[in-house]
Design a protein around this motif. Structure first.
Motif, PDB file in Angstrom:
ATOM      1  N   ILE A  29       0.849  -1.206   0.000  1.00 59.64           N
ATOM      2  CA  ILE A  29       0.000   0.000   0.000  1.00 59.64           C
ATOM      3  C   ILE A  29       0.882   1.254   0.000  1.00 59.64           C
ATOM      4  O   ILE A  29       0.633   2.205  -0.748  1.00 59.64           O
ATOM      5  CB  ILE A  29      -0.978  -0.018   1.195  1.00 59.64           C
ATOM      6  N   GLU A  30       1.957   1.215   0.776  1.00 59.06           N
ATOM      7  CA  GLU A  30       2.867   2.372   0.842  1.00 59.06           C
ATOM      8  C   GLU A  30       3.588   2.561  -0.498  1.00 59.06           C
ATOM      9  O   GLU A  30       3.761   3.695  -0.953  1.00 59.06           O
ATOM     10  CB  GLU A  30       3.916   2.189   1.956  1.00 59.06           C
ATOM     11  N   GLU A  33       1.204   4.181  -2.785  1.00 59.05           N
ATOM     12  CA  GLU A  33       0.994   5.585  -2.392  1.00 59.05           C
ATOM     13  C   GLU A  33       2.165   6.469  -2.851  1.00 59.05           C
ATOM     14  O   GLU A  33       1.975   7.541  -3.400  1.00 59.05           O
ATOM     15  CB  GLU A  33       0.872   5.626  -0.850  1.00 59.05           C
ATOM     16  N   THR A 341     -15.679   1.001   3.498  1.00 61.80           N
ATOM     17  CA  THR A 341     -14.345   0.550   3.926  1.00 61.80           C
ATOM     18  C   THR A 341     -13.455   0.318   2.703  1.00 61.80           C
ATOM     19  O   THR A 341     -12.266   0.630   2.711  1.00 61.80           O
ATOM     20  CB  THR A 341     -14.482  -0.780   4.708  1.00 61.80           C
ATOM     21  N   LYS A 345      -8.063   3.780   1.380  1.00 62.75           N
ATOM     22  CA  LYS A 345      -6.776   3.229   0.917  1.00 62.75           C
ATOM     23  C   LYS A 345      -6.272   2.072   1.779  1.00 62.75           C
ATOM     24  O   LYS A 345      -5.615   1.161   1.281  1.00 62.75           O
ATOM     25  CB  LYS A 345      -5.701   4.326   0.932  1.00 62.75           C
ATOM     26  N   GLU A 346      -6.575   2.129   3.121  1.00 68.96           N
ATOM     27  CA  GLU A 346      -5.979   1.158   4.055  1.00 68.96           C
ATOM     28  C   GLU A 346      -6.330  -0.291   3.717  1.00 68.96           C
ATOM     29  O   GLU A 346      -5.567  -1.198   4.040  1.00 68.96           O
ATOM     30  CB  GLU A 346      -6.425   1.413   5.501  1.00 68.96           C
ATOM     31  N   THR A 347      -7.479  -0.541   3.130  1.00 67.51           N
ATOM     32  CA  THR A 347      -7.864  -1.937   2.878  1.00 67.51           C
ATOM     33  C   THR A 347      -7.104  -2.526   1.693  1.00 67.51           C
ATOM     34  O   THR A 347      -7.002  -3.743   1.557  1.00 67.51           O
ATOM     35  CB  THR A 347      -9.365  -2.055   2.547  1.00 67.51           C
TER      36      THR A 347
END
Ligand code: CAA
Length: 381
Positions: A29-30, A33, A341, A345-347
Motif C-alpha cells: 500500500i505504501e 501511495e 471501507t 486506501k488502508e484496505t
C-alpha cells in the motif's frame, strides 16, 4: 487438456505464493501511495529465477514452461500487480524476444544477464502518435558505417526508468510501412539516450513508466536483432506471449478480489448476520468465481499451445481480453462488497480496481484484442 499440475508446477506456485506473502504484501500500500519501484523485491525475484522463467538454464534462465510462469505470475499479481508487470515485461517481452530472435553473441552478452535478473529490461514500441496503430512510428535509425544514429521519442515505456537494457522498435526505411521497422538492443549508457520523468499513473504505481528520448543516439550495428525490416513481425510475435503474461496479471488481480471479498463477506455483519448470507452478495461472489476460473482456463490453454509451439495468438488475445474485463469487474465488485471501507486506501482493495484498468489498455487494448480475434476467425479455413 490435463488440469493436474505437476509436482514441479505446484512447487513453483508455492514458492511464488510464499515469496509474495513475505516480501510483496508487506508495504504494498505504501509503495503504491509513494509510487515506489519494488527494487529489493525485484532483485529477490531475479534470485528465485522469476525474471527469466522460460529461458533455458544455459542462458541464465530457470528453464520452465509457460504454465509454471503463469502460476508464479498469478501469485505475484495477487499480492502486487506492479511487481507482476515488471516480471511480465522482463520475461515475455524482453527475454523471450532475445531468446527467439537474437544471435548467439547477443544472447551471451545480454540474455544471460537479463534472464538471471542481473539486468532489467524494457520493451519500447509505442510513440505519442502510434499506440494501437503500432507500425505508424517515426523514430528513425540511420546507418552510418558500423553504427546507427537514432532520433525520436518513444513513450509509455514500462520499466523505462529502472531498466538497464531497452528493446527498441524503430524505422530504418521510410515510406514502406511496417516493412521499414527494425529491432535494436539499447544500453542505458548509450550516448544520446535520455529518459523522461516518471509518469504519475492511476494504477500499477509501483512500476515505472517514462518517455525515452533519442537524440543522435549512437548504437553499434551488431545491436540490431535480425535483419532490417523484420522488426514489426518480431514485435507482434513477441506480444502474443506478452499478452499471456498480462492476462495472468489481470487474473491475479481478479483472484485476489474474489479472495478478499469472500473473507469480508464472512466477517462483516449487517442486519444481524454476515453479509455473505444475503443473496445479493452471494450472487456477486458466485459470478466472480465463475469468471476467475474461466479466465484461468483461457490463459492456461494459450500457455499450453505456446509450450507445444502451436499458433496461440488468437487464444492469447482471447485470454487477455477476457481476463482484463474479469479483473475490472471483480475488483469493482470487491470494492462494492467492502462498501465505504473498500473506498479507503488502508484496505488495499481500491488499489485492485485502479491496477486492473491498465490490463485493458497496455500490450494491445481490449478493442485491439477483438480485432486480432475477429481477423483470425475470418482467415480460418
Ligand atoms: N506475429 C507475427 N507476425 C504478425 C502477427 C503476429 N502475431 N500479427 C501480424 N503479423 C504480421 C502480418 O502477417 C503482416 O505480415 P504480412 O504482410 O507478411 O502478412 C504484418 O505483421 C503486418 O500485420 P497487420 O497488417 O495485421 O498489421 P496492422 O498494422 O494492421 O496491425 C495490430 C496489427 C494487431 C493492430 C498491431 O498493430 C497491434 O498489435 N497493435 C497494438 C500494439 C500493442 O500491443 N502495443 C503494446 C505496446 S508494448 C506494451 O504495452 C508493454 C507494456 O507497457 C507492458
Amino acid at each position: 487438456m490435463d488440469f493436474n499440475l505437476t509436482e514441479e508446477q505446484q512447487l513453483i506456485q508455492k514458492t511464488a505464493r510464499d515469496f509474495a506473502r513475505d516480501h510483496l504484501r508487506p508495504g504494498v500500500i505504501e509503495r503504491d501511495e509513494k509510487a515506489e519501484f519494488p527494487k529489493e523485491q525485484i532483485k529477490m525475484m531475479g534470485e528465485l529465477g522469476f525474471l527469466g522463467m522460460m529461458i533455458p538454464e544455459e542462458f541464465g534462465g530457470a528453464g520452465m514452461d509457460t504454465i509454471s510462469y503463469c502460476l508464479a505470475m498469478e501469485e505475484i499479481a495477487k499480492a502486487d500487480a506492479s511487481a507482476a508487470v515488471v516480471m511480465s515485461v522482463n520475461n515475455s517481452l524482453v527475454c523471450a524476444l532475445l531468446y527467439k530472435y537474437a544471435n548467439e553473441n547477443q544472447k551471451q552478452k545480454y540474455l544471460t544477464k537479463l534472464a538471471s535478473g542481473e539486468l532489467l529490461g524494457a520493451f519500447s514500441l509505442s510513440e505519442p502518435q502510434s499506440g494501437s496503430d503500432a507500425s505508424n512510428m517515426r523514430t528513425f535509425a540511420k546507418q552510418d558505417g558500423d553504427h546507427y544514429i537514432i532520433n525520436g521519442t518513444k513513450n509509455w515505456v514500462t520499466n523505462g526508468i529502472s531498466s538497464d537494457i531497452v528493446i527498441l522498435m524503430c524505422m530504418t526505411e521510410k515510406d514502406v510501412g511496417y516493412k521499414g521497422i527494425s529491432t535494436f538492443i539499447v544500453e542505458k549508457s548509450f550516448e544520446g539516450l535520455s529518459k523522461g520523468k516518471k509518469e504519475n499513473k492511476l494504477g500499477i504505481r509501483g512500476s515505472d513508466t517514462c518517455e525515452l528520448y533519442f537524440d543522435d543516439c549512437k548504437l553499434p550495428v551488431e545491436n540490431r536483432i535480425g535483419e532490417e525490416g523484420e522488426g514489426f513481425k518480431i514485435a507482434l510475435g513477441t506480444l502474443d506471449g506478452g499478452r499471456v503474461g498480462i492476462a495472468t496479471q489481470a487474473l491475479g488481480i481478479a483472484a485476489e478480489s474474489l479472495e478478499r471479498s469472500v473473507e469480508y463477506a464472512k466477517e462483516r455483519k449487517q442486519f444481524g448476520k454476515a453479509i455473505g448470507q444475503f443473496g445479493a452478495i452471494q450472487s456477486k461472489l458466485a459470478q466472480m468465481a465463475i469468471h476467475v476460473d474461466a479466465a484461468r482456463l483461457l490463459i492456461h490453454r494459450a500457455a499450453k499451445l505456446k509450450d507445444e509451439e502451436k499458433p496461440f495468438g488468437k487464444e492469447a488475445a482471447m485470454a487477455k481480453n477476457f481476463a482484463s474485463k474479469v479483473a475490472m469487474d471483480a475488483s469493482t465488485q470487491c470494492v462494492q462488497i467492502f462498501g465505504g471501507t473498500g473506498y479507503m486506501k488502508e484496505t488495499g482493495v481500491e488499489r485492485l480496481m485502479r491496477d486492473a484498468k491498465i490490463t485493458q489498455i497496455y500490450e494491445g487494448t481490449s478493442e485491439i484484442q477483438e480485432m486480432i480475434i475477429a481477423r483470425a476467425l475470418l482467415e480460418e479455413k
